[in-house]
Design an enzyme around this catalytic site. Sequence first.
Site, mmCIF file in Angstrom:
data_model
loop_
_atom_site.group_PDB
_atom_site.id
_atom_site.type_symbol
_atom_site.label_atom_id
_atom_site.label_comp_id
_atom_site.label_asym_id
_atom_site.label_seq_id
_atom_site.Cartn_x
_atom_site.Cartn_y
_atom_site.Cartn_z
ATOM 1 N N LYS A 192 0.589 -0.804 -0.181
ATOM 2 C CA LYS A 192 0.278 0.000 -0.194
ATOM 3 C C LYS A 192 0.972 1.428 0.003
ATOM 4 O O LYS A 192 -0.076 2.015 -0.520
ATOM 5 C CB LYS A 192 -0.975 -0.006 0.997
ATOM 6 C CG LYS A 192 0.021 -0.301 2.477
ATOM 7 C CD LYS A 192 0.334 0.965 2.995
ATOM 8 C CE LYS A 192 1.016 1.264 4.351
ATOM 9 N NZ LYS A 192 0.992 2.485 5.073
ATOM 10 N N SER A 255 1.594 10.858 6.380
ATOM 11 C CA SER A 255 1.600 10.018 5.809
ATOM 12 C C SER A 255 2.882 10.264 5.304
ATOM 13 O O SER A 255 2.872 10.977 4.073
ATOM 14 C CB SER A 255 0.635 9.177 4.135
ATOM 15 O OG SER A 255 1.900 8.415 3.970
#
Length: 338
Positions: A192, A255
Amino acid sequence: MTNVSVIGAGSWGTALAFVLAENGHDCLIWGRRQEQTDEINESHTNTAYLAGCRLPAALRATSDLEAAVRHAKILIVAIPTKGIREIARELDGLIDRPAILVHVSKGIEPDTQKRITEMLAEEIRPAAREALVVLSGPSHAEEVVLRHPTTVTVASENAAAAEEVQNLFMNSYFRVYTNEDVLGVELGGALKNVIALAAGITDGLEYGDNAKAALITRGLAEISRLGVKMGASPATFAGLAGMGDLIVTANSVHSRNWRAGNMLGKGQTLEEVTEGMGMVIEGVRTTKAAHQLAARYGVSMPLTEALYSVLFEDHAPREAVDWLMNRDKKKETDSSGS
């Protein structure tokens, strides 16, 4: 109360130590830098990684790895993928009784294409390993220490060890499920990051919501296609370690991978991005490993290939997008390619 040591004092290792200490466990966190462990012990902060967070007074830190290993039979390994083999070799020389090793990093080693449990198994002798466990799922350290509701999964071939780790971490804001699919959980968590990097690029290019939604959806199809070919359960990729982790990593300013991709989309070079981040960008190394796995297993992964061309072949992001959009037409449910 259980004695637990967290090996690694970065943001995620510190956040997990925060949870363990709040749960009443005797938690010792290890970091290489004495000034960092002194800060944790004396100021109850770790400003380099979790600015503004007040750590539990009961949480202690040490720069003595032997002391951390001696403290507990459950070791939480929170080290970036590139440092796993080095720390595993050090642990192998220090562990004097079988330990439950819980790794919480998300990556794949380039060239060998090994997952982290495979690296740990190669570097730490069987007599020192009671069980290998992986903890993964949609979880930003910054939100965990704010006690925002977070849900993750732990996977192991040893069901009893997985349940023991589940019990260690479970509380009112940190919910833990168990899973037997170690392969799928590790692949989902690692791959991912590749799609999150690409998602950051689309945002940096200001391509909007349509492109982002397509990227995430087709990215999950790509991850699942490779994972199933390698032997993982399809259901894992629809769960926390797959879809859940992909959604949070591809959409959040927390992130690192999204932020790195965003800077690439805005025109910075990979070298500039790496220097500016100051932290490990797991998705860069994982893109190389995923590119190699796709070739090894004969799986079509066009999004991964496009990102690889940007990171390692000096292709411009817009060129990579143009290539993706102008490929031959396909059926959406065609399992041979995106």
